[in-house]
Design a protein around this motif. Structure first.
Motif, PDB file in Angstrom:
ATOM      1  N   VAL A   1      67.938 -61.980 -85.879  1.00 53.27           N
ATOM      2  CA  VAL A   1      68.067 -60.971 -86.945  1.00 53.27           C
ATOM      3  C   VAL A   1      66.750 -60.199 -87.025  1.00 53.27           C
ATOM      4  O   VAL A   1      65.756 -60.716 -87.536  1.00 53.27           O
ATOM      5  CB  VAL A   1      68.388 -61.611 -88.305  1.00 53.27           C
TER       6      VAL A   1
ATOM      7  N   VAL B   1      75.803 -53.166 -93.650  1.00 52.83           N
ATOM      8  CA  VAL B   1      74.822 -52.900 -92.599  1.00 52.83           C
ATOM      9  C   VAL B   1      75.395 -53.169 -91.206  1.00 52.83           C
ATOM     10  O   VAL B   1      75.197 -52.387 -90.279  1.00 52.83           O
ATOM     11  CB  VAL B   1      73.548 -53.742 -92.827  1.00 52.83           C
ATOM     12  N   TRP B   2      76.124 -54.259 -91.071  1.00 48.64           N
ATOM     13  CA  TRP B   2      76.570 -54.702 -89.750  1.00 48.64           C
ATOM     14  C   TRP B   2      78.052 -54.487 -89.475  1.00 48.64           C
ATOM     15  O   TRP B   2      78.487 -54.605 -88.338  1.00 48.64           O
ATOM     16  CB  TRP B   2      76.272 -56.194 -89.585  1.00 48.64           C
TER      17      TRP B   2
ATOM     18  N   SER C   1      80.620 -58.806 -88.157  1.00 49.54           N
ATOM     19  CA  SER C   1      79.354 -59.517 -87.962  1.00 49.54           C
ATOM     20  C   SER C   1      78.985 -60.428 -89.114  1.00 49.54           C
ATOM     21  O   SER C   1      77.920 -61.040 -89.097  1.00 49.54           O
ATOM     22  CB  SER C   1      78.223 -58.498 -87.734  1.00 49.54           C
TER      23      SER C   1
ATOM     24  N   ILE D   1      76.143 -57.560 -96.292  1.00 45.36           N
ATOM     25  CA  ILE D   1      75.998 -57.716 -94.841  1.00 45.36           C
ATOM     26  C   ILE D   1      76.946 -56.746 -94.129  1.00 45.36           C
ATOM     27  O   ILE D   1      76.579 -56.096 -93.145  1.00 45.36           O
ATOM     28  CB  ILE D   1      76.275 -59.172 -94.429  1.00 45.36           C
TER      29      ILE D   1
ATOM     30  N   GLN E   1      63.914 -57.602 -88.368  1.00 49.32           N
ATOM     31  CA  GLN E   1      63.538 -57.157 -89.713  1.00 49.32           C
ATOM     32  C   GLN E   1      64.140 -55.787 -90.019  1.00 49.32           C
ATOM     33  O   GLN E   1      64.444 -55.486 -91.180  1.00 49.32           O
ATOM     34  CB  GLN E   1      62.019 -57.111 -89.842  1.00 49.32           C
ATOM     35  N   SER E   2      64.330 -54.983 -88.986  1.00 51.78           N
ATOM     36  CA  SER E   2      64.909 -53.652 -89.194  1.00 51.78           C
ATOM     37  C   SER E   2      66.352 -53.721 -89.689  1.00 51.78           C
ATOM     38  O   SER E   2      66.871 -52.743 -90.239  1.00 51.78           O
ATOM     39  CB  SER E   2      64.852 -52.841 -87.892  1.00 51.78           C
ATOM     40  N   ASP E   3      67.019 -54.890 -89.502  1.00 57.65           N
ATOM     41  CA  ASP E   3      68.350 -55.108 -90.075  1.00 57.65           C
ATOM     42  C   ASP E   3      68.264 -55.879 -91.386  1.00 57.65           C
ATOM     43  O   ASP E   3      69.058 -55.641 -92.310  1.00 57.65           O
ATOM     44  CB  ASP E   3      69.230 -55.904 -89.104  1.00 57.65           C
ATOM     45  N   LEU E   4      67.331 -56.816 -91.459  1.00 56.69           N
ATOM     46  CA  LEU E   4      67.249 -57.693 -92.626  1.00 56.69           C
ATOM     47  C   LEU E   4      66.908 -56.917 -93.896  1.00 56.69           C
ATOM     48  O   LEU E   4      67.536 -57.113 -94.946  1.00 56.69           O
ATOM     49  CB  LEU E   4      66.218 -58.791 -92.380  1.00 56.69           C
TER      50      LEU E   4
ATOM     51  N   PRO F   1      67.436 -53.700 -94.700  1.00 56.47           N
ATOM     52  CA  PRO F   1      68.587 -52.951 -95.241  1.00 56.47           C
ATOM     53  C   PRO F   1      69.646 -53.856 -95.868  1.00 56.47           C
ATOM     54  O   PRO F   1      70.307 -53.452 -96.838  1.00 56.47           O
ATOM     55  CB  PRO F   1      69.136 -52.219 -94.014  1.00 56.47           C
ATOM     56  N   ILE F   2      69.835 -55.059 -95.342  1.00 51.84           N
ATOM     57  CA  ILE F   2      70.783 -56.000 -95.963  1.00 51.84           C
ATOM     58  C   ILE F   2      70.308 -56.366 -97.360  1.00 51.84           C
ATOM     59  O   ILE F   2      71.107 -56.432 -98.309  1.00 51.84           O
ATOM     60  CB  ILE F   2      70.955 -57.250 -95.078  1.00 51.84           C
TER      61      ILE F   2
END
Length: 207
Positions: free
Chosen positions: A72, A132-133, A137, A129, A74-77, A79-80
């Protein structure tokens, strides 16, 4: 009713020593209600065979996993987290009821209610989640059975003798307020759940 308890500490798929996992939990650091309940059950937990007690600082209520920390970015975490905060702005703090302790298949646990409200809280975290995903996912998990484990069984054993000892203790209940959820980076090495905190999100707070 379960007939036998089992060892909780086998390695689940994709887990290994040193690997950690991002997950939303309710944690209870400095909560005097949980501290008192932990102390009230301490002698019982310490006397039960085949159990790994949970230290008071690691008491938790599991809500929703995100993924292994090495998968995972940080660029996804972040925004979540932002999506979760937006979704929790109108989800007000609420009272939860704890206990009395019960023997479950892998742990001695305090059931937590109201179940429906906790499931709605989890649904908001799952939706964040998805924001974002996408829905494909979101980690699949069984329907939420909210509880706080006081200890985890570390060997197979008949459940009835354990249940008799637990039921012989006058089982009290307690209430506390759930005001926030915490994103943690969780490990399960050395027969313990431990974590570092990544983010705390308070319920019902508008940014």
């Amino acid at each position: 009713m379960i007939r036998e308890v089992r060892d909780h500490w086998y390695w689940r798929p994709n887990w290994r020593p040193g690997r950690s996992f991002y997950t939303w939990h309710v944690t209870f650091a400095n909560d005097p209600v949980l501290t008192d309940m932990h102390a009230a059950y301490g002698r019982l937990v310490g006397s039960l065979p085949g159990i790994t007690p949970v230290p008071v600082q690691w008491l938790h209520l599991t809500l929703q996993g995100i993924g292994f920390a090495d998968k995972v970015p940080q660029s996804d975490l972040d925004p979540i987290i932002d999506a979760a905060q937006r979704r929790l702005e109108y989800f007000r703090p609420f009272e939860i009821k704890l206990g009395p302790a019960v023997v479950d298949v892998e742990s001695l646990q305090l059931p937590v209610s109201p179940v429906d409200r906790l499931r709605r809280l989890r649904a908001q975290l799952r939706a964040a989640i998805t924001d974002v995903w996408g829905s494909d996912s979101v980690p699949a998990l069984p329907e939420l059975d909210p509880h706080i484990s006081l200890g985890y069984w570390n060997q197979p054993a008949p459940a009835d003798p354990l249940r008799q000892r637990v039921n012989a203790l006058p089982g009290g209940t307690a209430r506390t307020e759930l005001t926030q959820v915490t994103l943690i980076n969780l490990t399960r090495d050395n027969n313990h759940y431990e974590w570092t905190t990544y983010a705390n999100l308070r319920l019902g707070v508008r940014r």
